[in-house]
Design an enzyme around this catalytic site. Structure first.
Site, PDB file in Angstrom:
ATOM      1  N   CYS A  21     -50.376 117.322 133.876  1.00  0.00           N
ATOM      2  CA  CYS A  21     -51.393 116.431 134.932  1.00  0.00           C
ATOM      3  C   CYS A  21     -50.949 115.137 134.256  1.00  0.00           C
ATOM      4  O   CYS A  21     -50.703 114.346 135.227  1.00  0.00           O
ATOM      5  CB  CYS A  21     -52.918 116.840 134.484  1.00  0.00           C
ATOM      6  SG  CYS A  21     -53.351 118.456 134.999  1.00  0.00           S
TER       7      CYS A  21
ATOM      8  N   CYS B 251     -68.656  81.891 152.927  1.00  0.00           N
ATOM      9  CA  CYS B 251     -68.714  81.798 151.791  1.00  0.00           C
ATOM     10  C   CYS B 251     -68.702  83.135 151.183  1.00  0.00           C
ATOM     11  O   CYS B 251     -67.886  83.179 149.991  1.00  0.00           O
ATOM     12  CB  CYS B 251     -70.094  80.992 151.247  1.00  0.00           C
ATOM     13  SG  CYS B 251     -70.231  79.620 151.960  1.00  0.00           S
TER      14      CYS B 251
ATOM     15  N   ASP C 211     -43.237  89.592 100.710  1.00  0.00           N
ATOM     16  CA  ASP C 211     -43.268  88.373 100.616  1.00  0.00           C
ATOM     17  C   ASP C 211     -44.054  87.799  99.206  1.00  0.00           C
ATOM     18  O   ASP C 211     -45.062  88.391  99.321  1.00  0.00           O
ATOM     19  CB  ASP C 211     -43.799  87.477 101.786  1.00  0.00           C
ATOM     20  CG  ASP C 211     -43.670  86.085 101.798  1.00  0.00           C
ATOM     21  OD1 ASP C 211     -42.442  85.576 101.441  1.00  0.00           O
ATOM     22  OD2 ASP C 211     -44.546  85.300 101.861  1.00  0.00           O
TER      23      ASP C 211
END
Length: 827
Positions: free
Chosen positions: A6, A74, A506
């Site tokens: 599906c 409106c 780092d």
């Protein structure tokens, strides 16, 4: 959706639409993620397509009272604004007479607040609905409705199937006594006489009609969805699980009905087989739906953390408002024991804040004026007043929820195999069943045994388990990660994390606290007087006013601490990875690494005796040069994080090579590296060279994970196979990281790898059981073991009822195995 087919069917149809760039449908989370061009196609067209091919979308509806309208134009304007400018609005209808806007929308794409903002921007106003019934998760509502529907249909199936099965088995095995047979004869004859339904058939025929009466509600009520969904699937030139169930149960039912109508064909019917098949499979789908709901618990738990209201200061007094009414800039008051409603910066007060929902760390964090606070964390002690800086979908919690949703909706590469198999699975099973039927009819010369084999093959095949194997584990794993402050951006990152061989760390801000401080100032003008040191610091800090580097900020902060009056720099220029320069009082001043000045022919002899000593202590040295003459040195120290050494040890114990990456000189780097015991050190690496170092490691055939702060290390994080960004409280949506550690604690790296390994182990277990289930049981159902007389009869002649039970349990087994991840102990 009933199975992976599906999901593939929806994907295929969505991708055909003009304007759709990509579509991915997750069967387990029941979500579609679609990339599309809004200029070519709109959301409602996507939804219509999904509905046209036979599936549904969970949407919410809201009615908003609108003010300021003067005419029907409106109303049309507001409709156009909502439909075109608010992503996620499916349909908006505005009634000018009643002054109400009825809006159907997707809650995970938009909110009532965004609609109101759009209406206001169009020149009107809208009133938010009563918040007492806080937005209900429509997805959960849809899921609950599905579970309720599955439960009701299973209950009806059980009600009719149990007596049918018991009476049918009782008759077949001769367990019903003469009185019972006579009872049914009298009952049948009585019904025949009273209603003149039929002629004087045998009592066996009446029993069979009774079986039909019990089986029919099961076939066409409990099992009706299999027919509908199977038809839709075939209409879309696909085949899913519903096709198999509908075919298998229909063969048994309609063959029995033919015997009933034409008794000359034979006396034995198989209504109990079709009824039990449908009821057992419905039981499996009910349990599967409930279990799938639990895989999304992490999202709901996160959503449940949000408080309903907030106390804010308005016009000098405290008022309680809905959380959705809090605006950026509001001053929020939080008392001890209360949840912090939104993100902000503390204006007054000191407290300890429980941030475990964000970081996974149980120890409260001390907070004071100027510190940031995060929504949904808990104020443990003092009264806090803070200014709201992020509200609604911009808060850290909203970003976390979004990240987890995206990760859970994504597809891991390992799922591609299951998708390819699922695409041909159902047609393949139908083919095997047909061949099985023909061979057994030819070999045995009897229709019924061949039919039983066909039904068993159709029913025992389970594409659902294949479709659920990967996504349910991914959902559970990413949800577990969110609880621990580990956010995977997608499932591909989660899968890749298991294959990492090298982790690059780092130094600044990762291994160290990232808050360097000035440790020593050395003036080289023939005097060590404090005044000369202050003057050196003053001119260096004046140059660093334009720098964003942590070392530069440390020098500037020290100058501010000593209340030194700084000069205004001119002609500022940064030389990436080396240092900065600027004109101060007419003189060109350089502040940078000692090695930089060797290239500029600056005499460094006077400073060298200090340089090596301080670097061996792990300090970073910055030389200050005025007009090509060395004026002095500033030593900056950055403390290691308390957990750095232990975190490196954990990574090495997992068989990972740990590399430290830094722009510092080799001596300073060696000192830091020795303290944390990394395997390799890459020193004097400029920011733009970090990604090249990652590429170099990858060139050795290693999968590399890079750990950095997500800002200075962006290129390296992007280059790495898995970029692991250290979060900083509210900064949880770092774009360049594939994995985000919200707490900033380095132990999160080991946890992330441990969790990814546990998740992928579960995925592989699920796929193994899903594949092995079908590989072993389909041939057994086809009769492969029938010649082996020493085996149990149940294996040699697999009954379709046992096949249905096996199919029902297979999906539940896979989902339950995934749910074990929530209980996994991540050290």
């Amino acid at each position: 959706m009933s199975c992976a087919n599906c999901a593939l069917n929806i994907e295929r149809n969505l991708k055909k639409l003009q304007g759709v760039e990509d579509a991915s449908v997750n069967f387990a989370s029941e979500q579609a993620t679609v990339s599309f061009d809004p200029e070519q196609i709109e959301v409602d067209e996507l939804i219509r397509k999904i509905e046209d091919i036979g599936y549904g979308i969970a949407t919410a509806k809201v009615e908003l009272p609108v003010t300021g309208m003067t005419c029907a134009s409106c109303a049309m304007n507001i409709e156009r604004t909502l439909n075109k400018k608010v992503p996620g609005v499916v349909q908006a209808s505005v009634n000018f007479a009643s002054e109400r806007a009825a809006v159907q929308y997707l809650p995970n794409l938009t909110s009532v607040e965004e609609m109101i903002v759009a209406i206001r921007q169009a020149g009107y106003d809208a009133i938010a609905p009563d918040e007492t019934g806080e937005d209900e998760d429509v997805e959960q509502r849809a899921r609950r409705a599905e579970v309720a529907d599955q439960t009701k249909k299973f209950a009806v199936g059980l009600l009719f199937t149990v007596p049918l099965f018991l009476w049918s088995m009782g008759r077949d095995f001769g367990l019903l006594g003469e009185w019972s047979q006579a009872l049914w004869v009298n009952f049948a004859l009585s019904m025949a006489r009273d209603f003149s339904l039929i002629g004087p058939w045998s009592h066996a025929g009446w029993v069979n009609w009774f079986f039909w009466a019990l089986a029919t509600p099961v076939q066409f009520y409990t099992g009706w969805a299999y027919y509908v969904n199977g038809f839709k699937s075939l209409r879309n030139k696909s085949a899913n699980m519903d096709v198999l169930v509908a075919m298998g149960s229909s063969v048994a039912y309609f063959y029995s009905l033919a015997l009933l109508i034409f008794p000359v064909l034979g006396p034995h019917v198989y209504f109990e087989t079709s009824a039990v098949i449908i009821t057992l499979i419905k039981l499996g789908k009910m349990l599967e739906a409930r279990a799938k709901g639990r895989t999304g618990n992490a999202i709901r738990k996160l959503m449940g953390l949000r408080p309903k209201t907030a106390t804010i200061l308005r016009d000098g007094r405290e008022i309680e408002v809905s959380l959705k009414e809090v605006q950026v800039g509001d001053v929020v008051v939080v008392r001890p024991g209360e949840k912090i409603p939104v993100d902000g910066v503390i204006l007054e007060g000191n407290s300890a804040v429980d941030e475990s929902m964000l970081t996974g760390e149980p120890i409260p964090v001390d907070k004071g004026t100027g510190d940031t606070v995060v929504g949904a964390t808990i104020n443990s002690e003092g009264l806090l007043k803070f200014q709201a800086t992020k509200v609604g979908k911009d808060t850290a919690l909203a970003q976390i929820i979004k990240l987890v949703q995206e990760a859970q909706g994504s597809k891991a590469p390992i799922q591609a195999l299951a998708d390819r198999v699922a695409a041909v699975f159902v047609p393949g099973v139908i083919g095997i069943a047909t061949i099985t039927f023909i061979l057994w009819w030819i070999i045995g010369g009897e229709f019924v045994p061949a039919m039983i084999r066909l039904v068993a093959v159709l029913i025992i095949a389970c594409p659902c388990a294949l479709g659920l194997a990967t996504p349910t584990a991914i959902m559970a794993g990413t949800g577990k990660g969110a609880e621990k402050g580990i956010l995977f951006k997608d499932s591909e990152a989660l899968e890749k994390a298991t294959k990492l061989k090298t982790i690059v760390l780092d130094k600044t801000g990762t291994l160290t606290l990232g808050r360097p401080t000035v440790a020593e100032v050395i003036a080289l003008n023939g005097s060590s007087a404090d005044q000369h040191k202050k003057e050196l610091l003053r001119i260096a800090a004046s140059v660093e006013k334009g720098s964003e580097h942590p070392v530069g900020r440390a020098i500037l902060k020290e100058a501010e601490k000593q209340a030194l009056e700084l000069f205004e720099p001119e002609d500022f220029k940064a030389s990436g990875g080396f240092g900065v320069r600027a004109r101060i009082n007419g003189q060109m001043v350089y502040v940078g690494k000692p090695g930089w000045f060797s290239e500029m022919d600056v005499d460094m002899v006077n400073g060298n005796k200090y340089v090596h000593t301080l670097q061996r202590q792990g300090k970073t040295l910055m030389a200050v040069v005025v007009e090509k003459e060395l004026a002095g040195l500033i030593a900056v120290a950055d403390s290691l994080k308390p957990e750095s050494k232990e975190a490196v040890g954990e990574l090495r114990s997992k068989g990972l090579k740990v590399v430290m990456l830094t722009g510092d000189n080799a001596e300073t780097a060696a000192s830091i590296g020795a303290q944390v015991q990394v395997d390799e050190i890459a020193a004097e690496v400029r920011p733009e060279e970090k990604s090249l170092k990652i590429k170099e490691l990858q060139g050795r055939g290693q999968l590399v994970g890079m750990v950095g702060d997500g800002i200075n290390d962006a290129p390296a994080l992007a280059q790495a196979d898995v970029g692991i960004a250290i979060g900083t409280g509210t900064d949880v949506a770092i774009e360049t990281g594939d994995v985000i550690l919200a707490s900033g604690n380095l132990m999160g790296i080991s946890r992330a790898i441990q969790l990814s390994r546990a998740t992928m182990r579960t995925v592989k277990e699920n796929l193994f059981w899903a594949f092995i289930y079908n590989i072993i049981l389909i041939p057994i159902a086809a009769g492969l073991l029938y010649p082996l007389e020493f085996l149990p009869h149940a294996l040699r002649q697999l009954n379709p009822i046992l096949a249905a039970l096996a199919m029902a349990l297979s999906s539940v087994t896979v989902v339950s195995n995934s749910l074990r991840l929530y209980r996994a102990k991540i050290k």
